[in-house]
Design a protein around this motif. Structure first.
Motif, PDB file in Angstrom:
ATOM      1  N   TRP A 149    -103.245  21.984 -79.758  1.00 28.90           N
ATOM      2  CA  TRP A 149    -102.849  23.014 -80.662  1.00 28.90           C
ATOM      3  C   TRP A 149    -103.459  22.720 -81.998  1.00 28.90           C
ATOM      4  N   HIS A 188    -103.906  32.861 -79.173  1.00 26.12           N
ATOM      5  CA  HIS A 188    -103.405  32.392 -80.453  1.00 26.12           C
ATOM      6  C   HIS A 188    -103.590  33.540 -81.448  1.00 26.12           C
ATOM      7  N   CYS A 223    -100.523  29.759 -86.828  1.00 29.18           N
ATOM      8  CA  CYS A 223    -100.733  30.535 -85.608  1.00 29.18           C
ATOM      9  C   CYS A 223     -99.613  31.572 -85.536  1.00 29.18           C
ATOM     10  N   GLU A 225     -98.939  33.677 -82.991  1.00 25.30           N
ATOM     11  CA  GLU A 225     -98.637  34.154 -81.633  1.00 25.30           C
ATOM     12  C   GLU A 225     -98.126  32.956 -80.842  1.00 25.30           C
ATOM     13  N   TYR A 226     -96.940  33.085 -80.232  1.00 32.74           N
ATOM     14  CA  TYR A 226     -96.387  31.940 -79.508  1.00 32.74           C
ATOM     15  C   TYR A 226     -97.358  31.488 -78.413  1.00 32.74           C
ATOM     16  N   CYS A 227     -97.746  30.203 -78.454  1.00 34.04           N
ATOM     17  CA  CYS A 227     -98.803  29.743 -77.555  1.00 34.04           C
ATOM     18  C   CYS A 227     -98.427  28.461 -76.829  1.00 34.04           C
ATOM     19  N   HIS A 231     -96.652  25.354 -80.831  1.00 36.66           N
ATOM     20  CA  HIS A 231     -97.090  26.549 -81.568  1.00 36.66           C
ATOM     21  C   HIS A 231     -96.722  26.461 -83.054  1.00 36.66           C
ATOM     22  N   MET A 234     -99.033  24.446 -85.372  1.00 31.51           N
ATOM     23  CA  MET A 234    -100.449  24.795 -85.318  1.00 31.51           C
ATOM     24  C   MET A 234    -100.785  25.518 -86.617  1.00 31.51           C
TER      25      MET A 234
END
Ligand code: CUA
Length: 355
Positions: A149, A188, A223, A225-227, A231, A234
């Protein structure tokens, strides 16, 4: 739809009310005071990572859209609350009220919302062309890849050369810089709230945005967007420099790493080679040429460590080397706690020395 949302509202309202009761029963005045204080001081969250403290033209346009929409919804809310109070206190006289009620439905239910939404729509659509305008590429571009990440940052120079760094972008003040975005694994989203809106990074598809800043300073990106597990850790820095300082930085970044200085750093460098860090990391000018993890050539000069999860100092480097997965769940960096304190200290000293 109105009925459905009204029903939803009343259900949610009931739950929120019960939750409020439970909150009052279990939480003391101290906690309540702290919660109120936190809410009051939330407005002090302006700064490095706030879309309400814009440092560039795009973010300013987005912030003004936010304030116009907030003002618009405040007016509508006051109007609806006022009418609700009026209706609650007023006893209707059926025959006389009928035409007035119909006029109210037509005006309040059809004409006013249509007007208001049309104005907001036209205003919002008018914002799009400048926000989506492509930045000129004559000065090169920055390519950013979302990894697990962290952010791989590659400067593609007009000369055709390129160099890589991680979790940090530097841009000159007053110039619109093109940033192309991609992802290796999952989706992401690249977001620097103080400079512009977010843009998704989708595997197999290149997207892009432009960064432009009017004020020098260091801004935080995240970031959006939940990745996965890390997350929330990041993040990255965007450092805005005066054009001359930016050119100097570009020159410095293209140079290979400086040789290890001092006994400790030399021990660290040999440890780095011996345990095989170079299989994943590149340090330009040395035998380390891995490309799985971040390029470490000028790691010591970066603002943060492990995608801005930690400060970039020797103590944090040591902790990171020993326990990366504890500090950042599911990070692909393996732990080196077995090296022992002295070797870790030397390794951290060597890495911090890569200015
Ligand atoms: Cu990457 Cu969330």
């Amino acid at each position: 739809m109105l009925h459905a949302s009204a029903r939803l509202l009343s259900q949610d309202g009931g739950e929120a009310f019960r939750a409020g009761e439970a909150f009052r029963d279990t939480v003391g005045w101290r906690e309540r005071g702290a919660a109120c204080f936190a809410l009051l001081t939330a407005q002090a969250c302006s700064g490095a990572q706030s879309s309400l403290a814009p440092a560039g033209p795009d973010a300013r346009a987005i912030a003004s859209l936010f304030w116009w929409m907030t003002a618009g919804s405040a007016v509508v809310w006051l109007l609806v609350m006022g009418l609700s109070f009026y209706a609650a206190r007023h006893t209707p006289v059926r025959e006389r009220e009928q035409p007035r009620a119909r006029a109210m439905v037509v005006w309040g239910g059809v004409i006013l919302p249509t007007l208001l939404l049309t104005v907001l729509l036209v205003y919002g659509l008018g914002m799009l062309p400048p926000l989506l305008a492509r930045a000129p590429r004559k000065d090169g571009e920055i390519s950013v890849t979302g990894e697990q990440w962290w952010w791989r940052v590659r400067y593609l120079l007009p000369s055709g050369d390129h160099f890589e760094l991680a979790n940090e972008l530097r841009i000159p003040r007053g110039r619109r810089v093109p940033v192309s975005l991609r992802a290796e694994d999952v989706i992401h989203s690249f977001w620097v709230p103080a400079l512009t809106g977010k843009r998704d990074m989708i595997p197999g598809r290149a997207t892009e945005l432009a960064l432009e800043a009017e004020r020098i300073g260091t801004y935080l990106g995240a970031c959006g967007e939940y990745c996965g597990a890390s997350h929330a850790q990041m993040r990255f820095h965007v450092v805005v420099l005066e054009p001359a300082a930016y050119q100097a930085w570009l020159q410095q970044q293209q140079r290979p790493a400086q040789p290890a200085m001092g006994q400790l750093a030399r021990v660290g460098e040999s440890t780095f080679q011996r345990v095989g860090c170079g299989a994943c990391h590149t340090v330009r000018g040395t035998a380390a040429r891995g490309s799985v993890g971040p390029d470490l050539t000028h790691l010591g000069g970066r603002r943060g460590l492990a995608a801005a999860a930690l400060p970039n100092d020797v103590a944090a480097l040591q902790r990171w080397l020993a326990h990366p997965k504890a500090l950042k769940p599911s990070a692909r960096m393996p732990p080196y706690a077995a090296l022992g304190r002295d070797e870790l200290r030397a390794l951290a000293g060597y890495l911090k020395g890569l200015q």
